[in-house]
Design an enzyme around this catalytic site. Structure first.
Site, short mmCIF file in Angstrom:
data_model
loop_
_atom_site.label_atom_id
_atom_site.label_comp_id
_atom_site.label_asym_id
_atom_site.label_seq_id
_atom_site.Cartn_x
_atom_site.Cartn_y
_atom_site.Cartn_z
N ARG A 14 -7.06 -5.60 3.43
CA ARG A 14 -6.84 -6.67 4.40
C ARG A 14 -8.12 -7.02 5.14
O ARG A 14 -8.46 -8.17 5.29
CB ARG A 14 -5.78 -6.25 5.42
N SER B 35 3.23 -2.24 8.64
CA SER B 35 4.47 -1.53 8.96
C SER B 35 4.56 -1.19 10.45
O SER B 35 5.65 -1.18 11.02
CB SER B 35 4.58 -0.25 8.14
N LYS C 227 2.45 14.04 9.77
CA LYS C 227 2.75 12.68 10.22
C LYS C 227 4.23 12.54 10.52
O LYS C 227 5.08 13.09 9.82
CB LYS C 227 2.34 11.71 9.10
N HIS D 192 3.07 -5.48 1.32
CA HIS D 192 3.21 -4.55 0.19
C HIS D 192 3.83 -5.27 -1.02
O HIS D 192 3.36 -5.12 -2.15
CB HIS D 192 4.15 -3.39 0.53
P1 ADP Z 1 -0.76 4.02 4.44
O1 ADP Z 1 0.06 4.96 5.25
O2 ADP Z 1 -1.45 4.64 3.25
O3 ADP Z 1 -1.62 3.05 5.20
P2 ADP Z 1 0.89 1.78 3.96
O4 ADP Z 1 2.30 1.88 3.53
O5 ADP Z 1 0.64 1.22 5.30
O6 ADP Z 1 0.34 3.18 3.73
O7 ADP Z 1 0.04 0.91 2.93
C1 ADP Z 1 -0.04 1.21 1.59
C2 ADP Z 1 -0.98 0.22 0.91
O8 ADP Z 1 -0.52 -1.10 1.14
C3 ADP Z 1 -2.41 0.24 1.41
O9 ADP Z 1 -3.28 0.04 0.30
C4 ADP Z 1 -2.50 -0.94 2.30
O10 ADP Z 1 -3.81 -1.46 2.35
C5 ADP Z 1 -1.58 -1.90 1.61
N1 ADP Z 1 -1.07 -2.90 2.53
C6 ADP Z 1 -0.35 -2.70 3.65
N2 ADP Z 1 -0.07 -3.87 4.28
C7 ADP Z 1 -0.64 -4.84 3.52
C8 ADP Z 1 -0.75 -6.26 3.64
N3 ADP Z 1 -0.22 -6.92 4.67
N4 ADP Z 1 -1.42 -6.93 2.67
C9 ADP Z 1 -1.98 -6.25 1.67
N5 ADP Z 1 -1.93 -4.92 1.49
C10 ADP Z 1 -1.28 -4.22 2.41
#
Ligand code: ADP
Length: 154
Positions: A90, A128, A41, A17
């Site tokens: 990703r 995450s 959720k 992120h």
């Molecule tokens: P969600 O619950 O919407 O998946 P996340 O917090 O997991 O929320 O992710 C939010 C955004 O961050 C999404 O666009 C996701 O693709 C991006 N993201 C998460 N991890 C990575 C990563 N390792 N590299 C690039 N983008 C990421």
């Protein structure tokens, strides 16, 4: 003024992120990191805790704001005057998922564009849920979360 929203759970924020956010900053005047709250959720960390870490990581970035919202992301974007949604890509699975959300969002709010940044290759596997699993089992997460914050089970 170009305002973008980066919606997500950030449960917790990872270096994936962080990297997407920092790389996007030259594109926008303001970026709102918005924690979406979905009542169906279950989250691991509280919204307040997640916001606190996000604010700590971007304390020196004047363009970054941190917020939370419930309801549709497009409604939130309208409310804050954002015409851009930022998302990270990703894998091809991310693409398929994001394509339908992005197209539906555009239908609901035609003035809105979703902007995708490709992940850095070394962050492809970081997410995450992996961080939460490692934490639950007492492993070392320091390589997966921003250096400036102390993510631990309190
Ligand atoms: P969600 O619950 O919407 O998946 P996340 O917090 O997991 O929320 O992710 C939010 C955004 O961050 C999404 O666009 C996701 O693709 C991006 N993201 C998460 N991890 C990575 C990563 N390792 N590299 C690039 N983008 C990421």
């Amino acid at each position: 003024m170009k305002i973008a929203v980066f919606p997500g759970s950030f449960d917790p924020i990872t270096i994936g992120h962080e990297s997407i956010i920092r790389r996007s900053l030259p594109l926008f005047d303001k970026l709102i990191i918005a924690i979406g709250e979905n009542s169906e959720k279950k989250y691991f960390f509280s919204v307040e805790q997640r916001k606190h870490w996000l604010r700590e990581v971007f304390a020196n970035e004047s363009k970054v704001a941190v917020d939370n919202f419930s309801g549709l992301t497009v409604d939130y974007c309208r409310r804050v005057g954002a015409k851009y949604i930022l998302r990270g890509l990703r894998t091809s699975a991310d693409f398929e998922f994001e394509r339908s959300i992005g197209q539906v969002n555009k239908q609901m709010y035609p003035g809105l564009e979703t902007v995708f940044l490709l992940t850095e290759p070394e962050h492809t596997a970081v997410n995450s849920s992996v961080v939460r699993d490692i934490l639950k089992h007492g492993g070392d997460i320091s390589h997966f979360v921003p250096k400036t914050i102390d993510v631990s089970l309190k």
